[in-house]
Design an enzyme around this catalytic site. Structure first.
Site, mmCIF file in Angstrom:
data_model
loop_
_atom_site.group_PDB
_atom_site.id
_atom_site.type_symbol
_atom_site.label_atom_id
_atom_site.label_comp_id
_atom_site.label_asym_id
_atom_site.label_seq_id
_atom_site.Cartn_x
_atom_site.Cartn_y
_atom_site.Cartn_z
ATOM 1 N N THR A 1 0.841 -1.209 0.000
ATOM 2 C CA THR A 1 0.000 0.000 0.000
ATOM 3 C C THR A 1 0.871 1.253 0.000
ATOM 4 O O THR A 1 0.607 2.211 -0.731
ATOM 5 C CB THR A 1 -0.927 -0.013 1.242
ATOM 6 O OG1 THR A 1 -1.739 -1.186 1.197
ATOM 7 C CG2 THR A 1 -1.806 1.220 1.297
ATOM 8 N N CYS B 1 -20.384 -6.433 2.163
ATOM 9 C CA CYS B 1 -21.755 -6.241 2.598
ATOM 10 C C CYS B 1 -21.994 -4.752 2.837
ATOM 11 O O CYS B 1 -21.387 -4.162 3.706
ATOM 12 C CB CYS B 1 -21.991 -7.022 3.879
ATOM 13 S SG CYS B 1 -23.703 -7.065 4.352
HETATM 14 N N1 PLP Z 1 -2.021 -4.358 -4.180
HETATM 15 C C1 PLP Z 1 -2.554 -5.580 -4.350
HETATM 16 C C2 PLP Z 1 -2.865 -6.053 -5.727
HETATM 17 C C3 PLP Z 1 -2.807 -6.399 -3.244
HETATM 18 O O1 PLP Z 1 -3.343 -7.610 -3.421
HETATM 19 C C4 PLP Z 1 -2.490 -5.901 -1.955
HETATM 20 C C5 PLP Z 1 -2.808 -6.705 -0.753
HETATM 21 O O2 PLP Z 1 -3.891 -7.233 -0.600
HETATM 22 C C6 PLP Z 1 -1.916 -4.634 -1.843
HETATM 23 C C7 PLP Z 1 -1.706 -3.897 -2.975
HETATM 24 C C8 PLP Z 1 -1.550 -4.062 -0.508
HETATM 25 O O3 PLP Z 1 -0.379 -4.681 -0.018
HETATM 26 P P1 PLP Z 1 -0.046 -4.586 1.557
HETATM 27 O O4 PLP Z 1 -0.926 -5.559 2.239
HETATM 28 O O5 PLP Z 1 1.394 -4.974 1.661
HETATM 29 O O6 PLP Z 1 -0.270 -3.176 1.961
#
Ligand code: PLP
Length: 400
Positions: free
Chosen positions: A77, A330
């Protein structure tokens, strides 16, 4: 794979993966005797800094870029936000992304006033719509500073060709940076086939056998971003904050092994996935495979089941010891299709019964056989009229 007890089967690798034992082993010294801060100047610190640099070399090798292009971050993220917000804050303009992106990209793009582009029925960005959107934005005198397109979709597993996306972006928005969220890619795709097409690329260690709380942003040499964090200027002023040394070391070891074992793992996992989906499609009527197998990663088994609500199905799967997930959220008491299924245009007869099962390196034949048994029985039970009364309010084992 046996977890905690003999009764859990884990088919939720897109959410997170179990850590590779070698990665756990690799990180331990940096949680105990080798605790120095790698930014220090004494020999203890320098020896740890060397380990961080070696980890950087390993990650750069797996990505096919130079070590100087690797920025260690705190998660996927953060990497996505650093790419999108960092580009906009430094260069102005707006972002563009497809409607099926993970919220780390989608929300960051919309937060900066960006535009969202349509996808096809396999959740891949519609290249004609992308080109038209980039042209429209230019026509009203705005600038696109970043286009972000995911390499592998986290919900349905579809793969997007970044080479094709790059061709459109370089032609219709030549000054824009191209970012890819490749968080779901490392287990399935050689990252060296993606990196050359993009300026920025995000990874997250916990999706490929590393620990949670550490990620990577690959930033092509010459790409200048405004850092999200102000502070000590680590990572060549691109990401301040004391390095998570143990996490970085473990991540590099997990990525190294993932890279070496990928081809063999993919063959094995593909045959397990095919057996799972083929059997379910044979045993149950009115089930669709959400994305064709040749358009997605081999670890993804995403299906949509008519006459079923994901929430009730997940409850029964959980009761049967199967860890899977749905693509539904939901909202206001009603099951709404996920933003991904909605953008793909999945028929509303099927989308409420979405089921995401994601396999990984530790998945076994026994896992698949158990899942088939539990899933088929659960769907049959839910489809019998009485089963409409299955309660999802109280988790298994909880006292009422
Ligand atoms: N991008 C994608 C495609 C993901 O699947 C995820 C996690 O679910 C993330 C970003 C975020 O990664 P993180 O959990 O390391 O913040």
């Amino acid at each position: 794979m046996v977890l905690l007890t003999n009764t859990l089967t884990y088919l939720d690798h897109a959410a997170t993966t179990p850590m590779r034992p070698e990665a756990v082993e690799a990180m331990l010294p940096f949680l105990s005797e080798r605790f120095a801060n790698p930014s220090g100047s004494h020999r203890f610190a320098r020896s740890v800094r060397q380990v961080v640099d070696e980890a950087r070399d390993v990650v750069a090798d797996a990505l096919g870029c130079t070590p100087g292009e690797i920025v260690f971050t705190g998660c996927g993220t953060e990497s996505d936000n650093a790419a999108i917000a960092g580009t906009q804050q430094r260069h102005g303009g707006i972002g563009v992304c497809p409607a099926v992106e993970h919220h780390a990209v989608l929300h960051a793009t919309l937060h900066g006033g960006g535009r969202v582009v349509a996808v096809d029925s396999a959740a891949r960005v519609d290249l004609t719509a992308l080109a038209a959107t980039l042209d429209d934005i230019a026509a009203v005198g705005q600038t696109v500073s970043i286009v972000s397109v995911m390499a592998v979709n986290n919900e349905v597993g579809s793969i997007t060709s970044l080479a094709d996306v790059a061709a459109v972006v370089r032609r219709h928005a030549p000054s824009a940076l191209l970012h890819t969220d490749a968080v779901q890619a490392p287990c399935w795709i050689d990252l060296r086939t993606i990196t050359p097409h993009v300026d920025l690329l995000a990874l997250s260690a916990h999706k490929f056998g590393g620990p949670k709380g550490v990620g990577v942003l690959m930033a092509r040499q010459g790409t200048v971003l405004e850092p999200l964090l102000q502070g000590g200027g680590q990572e060549r002023d691109r990401r301040s904050g004391t390095h998570n040394v143990a996490g970085i070391v473990a991540m590099s070891e997990a990525l190294r092994l993932t890279d070496i074992e990928r081809v063999a793992d993919n063959l094995r996992i593909e045959s397990l996935r095919n057996h799972l989906v083929d059997t379910v499609l044979t045993e149950l009527d009115d089930v669709i495979e959400t994305v064709a197998r040749d358009s997605k990663v081999v670890g993804s088994a995403h299906i949509c089941i008519a006459e079923i609500e994901s929430e009730a199905l997940l409850y029964l799967l959980d009761e049967g010891g199967i860890c899977a997930s749905a693509a539904s959220a939901c909202a206001a008491g009603a099951m709404e299709p996920s933003h991904v299924l909605a953008a793909m245009g999945v028929d509303r007869r099927y989308s409420p019964g979405a089921l995401r099962m994601t396999l990984g390196t530790t998945t076994t034949e026994d896992d698949i056989d158990r899942t088939i048994d539990v899933l088929v029985a659960a769907v049959r039970r839910l489809r019998t009229p009485r089963a409409a009364h299955v309660s999802t309010a109280v988790p298994t084992g909880a006292s009422a």
